[in-house]
Design a protein around this motif. Sequence first.
Motif, PDB file in Angstrom:
ATOM      1  N   THR A  74       0.857  -1.188   0.000  1.00 28.67           N
ATOM      2  CA  THR A  74       0.000   0.000   0.000  1.00 28.67           C
ATOM      3  C   THR A  74       0.889   1.232   0.000  1.00 28.67           C
ATOM      4  OG1 THR A  74      -1.593  -1.256   1.274  1.00 28.67           O
ATOM      5  CG2 THR A  74      -1.919   1.116   1.199  1.00 28.67           C
ATOM      6  N   GLN A  92      -9.989   5.084   0.054  1.00 25.29           N
ATOM      7  CA  GLN A  92      -9.301   4.214  -0.893  1.00 25.29           C
ATOM      8  C   GLN A  92      -7.864   3.933  -0.485  1.00 25.29           C
ATOM      9  OE1 GLN A  92      -9.827   5.889  -4.868  1.00 25.29           O
ATOM     10  NE2 GLN A  92     -11.117   4.087  -5.242  1.00 25.29           N
ATOM     11  N   THR A 144      -6.222   7.573   0.417  1.00 28.66           N
ATOM     12  CA  THR A 144      -6.908   8.836   0.122  1.00 28.66           C
ATOM     13  C   THR A 144      -8.305   8.766   0.698  1.00 28.66           C
ATOM     14  OG1 THR A 144      -7.564   7.996  -2.057  1.00 28.66           O
ATOM     15  CG2 THR A 144      -5.615   9.420  -1.997  1.00 28.66           C
ATOM     16  N   SER A 162      -6.385   0.397  -7.156  1.00 29.41           N
ATOM     17  CA  SER A 162      -6.979   0.989  -5.948  1.00 29.41           C
ATOM     18  C   SER A 162      -8.003   0.026  -5.355  1.00 29.41           C
ATOM     19  CB  SER A 162      -7.710   2.290  -6.286  1.00 29.41           C
ATOM     20  OG  SER A 162      -6.806   3.180  -6.830  1.00 29.41           O
ATOM     21  N   GLY A 210      -0.084  -0.652 -10.486  1.00 25.38           N
ATOM     22  CA  GLY A 210      -0.904   0.002  -9.458  1.00 25.38           C
ATOM     23  C   GLY A 210      -2.385  -0.257  -9.627  1.00 25.38           C
ATOM     24  N   HIS A 252      -4.207   2.905  -2.326  1.00 29.00           N
ATOM     25  CA  HIS A 252      -3.547   2.863  -3.627  1.00 29.00           C
ATOM     26  C   HIS A 252      -2.360   1.908  -3.484  1.00 29.00           C
ATOM     27  CE1 HIS A 252      -6.154   6.097  -4.886  1.00 29.00           C
ATOM     28  NE2 HIS A 252      -5.990   6.540  -3.649  1.00 29.00           N
TER      29      HIS A 252
END
Length: 472
Positions: A354, A366, A358, A385, A383, A368
């Motif tokens: 991680t 979330q 956000t 989310s 990447g 990311h």
Amino acid sequence: MGKVTGFIEIDRHDRRYAPASDRIRHYKEFVLPMSEASTKDQAARCMNCGIPFCHNGCPVNNQIPDWNDLVYRGDWEEAASNLHSTNNFPEFTGRICPAPCEAACTLNLSDSPVTIKTIENAIIDRAWEEGWVRPQKATRQTGKTIAIVGSGPAGLACAQQLARAGHDVHVYEKNPKPGGLLRYGIPDFKLEKRHIDRRVAQMSSEGVTFHCGVNVGVDITAQELQENYDAVVLAGGSEKPRDLPIPGRDLNGIHFAMDFLPQQNRRVSKEPVRSNTPILASGKHVVVIGGGDTGSDCIGTSIRQGALSVTQLEIMPRPPEKENKLLTWPDWPLKLRTSSSQEEGAERDFAVLTKEFTGDGGQVKQLHISRVDGKMQPVPDSGFSLRADLVLLAMGFVSPIEDGLLADLGVQLDARGNVAADTKVYRSSTDKVFACGDMRRGQSLVVWAIREGRQAASSVDAHLMGSTTLPR
Ligand SMILES: Cc1cc2nc3c(=O)[nH]c(=O)nc-3n(C[C@H](O)[C@H](O)[C@H](O)COP(=O)(O)OP(=O)(O)OC[C@H]3O[C@@H](n4cnc5c(N)ncnc54)[C@H](O)[C@@H]3O)c2cc1C
Ligand code: SF4
């Protein structure tokens, strides 16, 4: 030994769980005990190997072939007595030990080890039911006084051994009730707290005095203990959690596992939750970061609270389904294991890191995430989310808390920040101060804490009396 041909005639069977759809409706234990006849059959499978690897695989060196034989022959009381000779609390290990003994069992070479943990649990549960577990009061008092800081499995085992040796033992615990992580970390569905209460009552009858709600280093000074007792044992656990200091970490809804789990344990026990911020998974998408026991306990608790979804993230790669026995046996192998909580409905993802949280209006929304390679470096363009309303950080514990108790005593710490003391005498750098359990070895297992508590007790007894008959 059990039955000479038992391992050929009888297949391995183990305890079953109540169905997930039923067990997630409550916080009670859900492992269904085996019948007496089936337990005897399983004990009969023990081959009494010339070198019983299980014996060394077990951190308290339980004499497994001996009590398997006693169960097979129906002498349960003697089996309980034998079990207690090496393990103060088999009802804890019989429920929550990962059973390295079974990994070390010779029959594990063919993936069918003796169900050692189940037999251990059957012996001790029967011993309690039959009234065979009684206080063992010391026959003479030594006049020596000992303070133990911390009432987890290490502190409890140490206290019980020292009280039975005739010392006046006082256990100091900052929480309202004794038990350490057994009571406030591990959920009731793995270990109901009545098991701890029963042992604490036994120990009180044996002369141990519990001082709960006393934070040593805050409510009383560590020096007071040093001045007022002949020996002090530090068994305060490893309480400093590993953090994830990435952007967005200060959003609401991101908590350490040990802020979340104790709240639920307190609710179940009808104790005050002791926090103005109830942390609940109900109606939330939950992400648990960390793949160990603590992470699993967060999953099972979140599911019982009514989470909408639970996802568990692990930075390490997905382990192999099956170990290479020729390389690993009789040691504990790295392989994919699925806990009862994971079975209850968590998604799992491996080799992920991680990178940012956000949110919206100060609340996490979330994660990311990047995939990582074998060197745990982010894989370019990997990447993605993940939605989350509640994030639980279960990435382990780095060390004991230094402020207060340890700083006051000035004990030397090792390179990892644990109390420096060896496993021969368990003595710290400070006069008459000893250390054991997670506070000395770092985060570990209940069975290791029991071993260290017992061995430290033997060392303290030898230090005070010049010699000891307490087993190590
Ligand atoms: C969520 C979770 C789940 C786990 N599940 C398992 C499992 O399934 N199986 C397994 O084998 N292991 C498990 N473990 C690990 C296991 O619980 C620990 O290894 C074990 O409890 C360590 O025992 P201990 O006695 O050293 O310390 P602890 O159990 O941590 O007890 C230390 C005690 O010291 C008290 N204390 C600390 N400082 C002070 C002070 N200054 N004054 C007064 N009191 C103080 C604390 O309040 C605490 O009660 C789990 C751990 C966690 C966190
Ligand atoms: S304490 Fe753990 S390792 Fe030892 S016999 Fe019991 S289950 Fe096996």
